[in-house]
Structure formats: structure tokens, C-alpha cells
Design a protein around this motif. Sequence first.
Motif, PDB file in Angstrom:
ATOM      1  N   THR A 185       0.835  -1.208   0.000  1.00 26.38           N
ATOM      2  CA  THR A 185       0.000   0.000   0.000  1.00 26.38           C
ATOM      3  C   THR A 185       0.868   1.255   0.000  1.00 26.38           C
ATOM      4  O   THR A 185       0.626   2.205  -0.767  1.00 26.38           O
ATOM      5  N   ILE A 186       1.885   1.273   0.862  1.00 29.77           N
ATOM      6  CA  ILE A 186       2.789   2.434   0.923  1.00 29.77           C
ATOM      7  C   ILE A 186       3.538   2.583  -0.396  1.00 29.77           C
ATOM      8  O   ILE A 186       3.710   3.695  -0.914  1.00 29.77           O
ATOM      9  N   GLN A 187       3.975   1.467  -0.953  1.00 32.60           N
ATOM     10  CA  GLN A 187       4.662   1.502  -2.249  1.00 32.60           C
ATOM     11  C   GLN A 187       3.759   2.094  -3.321  1.00 32.60           C
ATOM     12  O   GLN A 187       4.192   2.918  -4.148  1.00 32.60           O
ATOM     13  N   GLY A 188       2.474   1.719  -3.296  1.00 34.06           N
ATOM     14  CA  GLY A 188       1.527   2.277  -4.260  1.00 34.06           C
ATOM     15  C   GLY A 188       1.378   3.780  -4.115  1.00 34.06           C
ATOM     16  O   GLY A 188       1.258   4.507  -5.111  1.00 34.06           O
ATOM     17  N   ARG A 189       1.419   4.277  -2.883  1.00 31.63           N
ATOM     18  CA  ARG A 189       1.303   5.720  -2.645  1.00 31.63           C
ATOM     19  C   ARG A 189       2.558   6.468  -3.092  1.00 31.63           C
ATOM     20  O   ARG A 189       2.476   7.635  -3.472  1.00 31.63           O
ATOM     21  N   ILE A 190       3.691   5.789  -3.025  1.00 27.84           N
ATOM     22  CA  ILE A 190       4.921   6.396  -3.546  1.00 27.84           C
ATOM     23  C   ILE A 190       4.824   6.508  -5.068  1.00 27.84           C
ATOM     24  O   ILE A 190       5.152   7.540  -5.663  1.00 27.84           O
ATOM     25  N   GLU A 191       4.337   5.450  -5.705  1.00 28.02           N
ATOM     26  CA  GLU A 191       4.258   5.432  -7.164  1.00 28.02           C
ATOM     27  C   GLU A 191       3.215   6.401  -7.708  1.00 28.02           C
ATOM     28  O   GLU A 191       3.392   6.958  -8.799  1.00 28.02           O
ATOM     29  N   ASP A 192       2.121   6.626  -6.965  1.00 24.28           N
ATOM     30  CA  ASP A 192       1.089   7.540  -7.485  1.00 24.28           C
ATOM     31  C   ASP A 192       1.318   8.990  -7.063  1.00 24.28           C
ATOM     32  O   ASP A 192       0.518   9.871  -7.354  1.00 24.28           O
ATOM     33  N   GLY A 193       2.424   9.238  -6.323  1.00 22.28           N
ATOM     34  CA  GLY A 193       2.769  10.606  -5.966  1.00 22.28           C
ATOM     35  C   GLY A 193       2.219  11.090  -4.648  1.00 22.28           C
ATOM     36  O   GLY A 193       2.477  12.238  -4.250  1.00 22.28           O
TER      37      GLY A 193
END
Length: 242
Positions: free
Chosen positions: A16-24
Motif C-alpha cells: 500500500t505504501i509503495q503504491g502511494r509512492i508510485e502515485d505521488g
Amino acid sequence: MAYEVEPPKYVRLAQTIQGRIEDGTYPPGTRVPSENQLVQAFGMSRPTVVRALELLKRDGWLESRQGYGTLVRGRPAVVEQKDRRGREALEREESGTPGRLVEVGEVPVPARVAAALGLPQRSTALMRRFLAEEEGEAIELVSSYFPAGLVEGTDLQSRAVLSGSVRDHLEARKKVRFDHVTERVSARLPDAGEADLLGLPAGLPVLSVLVIGCDATGQALQVSELLLPADRQELEDTYRLT
């Protein structure tokens, strides 16, 4: 009956955190929310949050800087999501890991463990068995076996948890040095005692990771079998094609 494989909670949080990094949502160079904020935001325990952050640091998404906290690095040039369970098994601190030491003593050595230790079949060896838990749920059963020559002069026979990792304890007490690890992954059915400790229904297999920690000569210093419920695990490896 088919079982849906679901990653452990700390892996799901890391994703989830990785996804938030990727989406900015968490841009590179900014600080991620504090452990307390993540605990409150996701309703997970602090050990789960800490383990998720460590996973992201290991894979290059985050980094710790003294005086600044945990910063976002962004997407690594090459993403490698290898579990490195063997290293975790050797370096895990018993006293700092949620769970309990369930057995310590001389036991008959399983055939493939005996082969890894260079022992004859039907030999006995000292075993330390630790049940790792996450929010009260058993997630991993670790049975570690040691050659007789390494046991004397150590606290490995003690039924008290070690203050540090087994690796640190052996290297300090016996002046040995772990050099490399071999991992062998397979699947099997657990015995009744293993299934009971892991809270598994009858007939559910486990993922077995045999971890062989050796010195520079290839001599095994410790062999650990990690048992993980097959319905709660997945293995993932991302690599570049050449």
C-alpha cells in the motif's frame, strides 16, 4: 478445496505504501508518516508497521537519515523483492520478535537437516523452536538445529529467549563467522504438533524453507526449517531480462 493465497499483513501494508509512492501521494524526498500515524491510519500493530517499513527500506523505496527520519527515495532503478528469509532467520532477535520459544532440547534430526549438518541418519541434535506471531496470530514456526560442537559454552540450551540473534550469539561465544546461506524451498504436510502450533486445519500444507548457515569453508553452523502456512504466503521475485 482451493485456498486463496494472501500475503502477510506487513507485506500488504508495504504494498500500500509503495503504491502511494508510485502515485505521488508520498513524493521522493518527503518524509513518510510516522510509525504512530501509520498505526492509527491502517489499524495495524507497531511491529507490523515497523516490519513493513524495513521491507521498503531493504528494497530501496525508503531510506533512514539521521535527524530527518524516514524519507521516500522513489521507485528503485531495478526492483528486487526477494524475501531473504534465510538472513531474517539468522539475524532475528528472539527477545525482540513477537512470539514465544516453544521448545528447546535434544531431538532426532530430520533426514534433510542431518544431511545439511553432515550427520548420520537418526542422529540427535539440539533444537530451538520459536513460534513467531503477528497480532496474536501464528505466522511462522522456526526450528533451528546446531552441531554438538557449537552448543558447549553457549546459552543455546537455555529455555530463556536470547537477548540478540542466534548468529550474533554464536559468533561472539564460539568465535565463528557466518559467511553464506543456502535456502531450499519445498512444500509438505505438517505433523500434528506443527499444525497445532500454527493453528492449521487438517490437510493444509506448509511452505518449508530450509536455511543452511555456513562458514567460509562450507561447514554448516546452523540449520533452520521455517514453516509457513501455505494459505497465507506468496513468493515474488522481480528481475531484469537480458
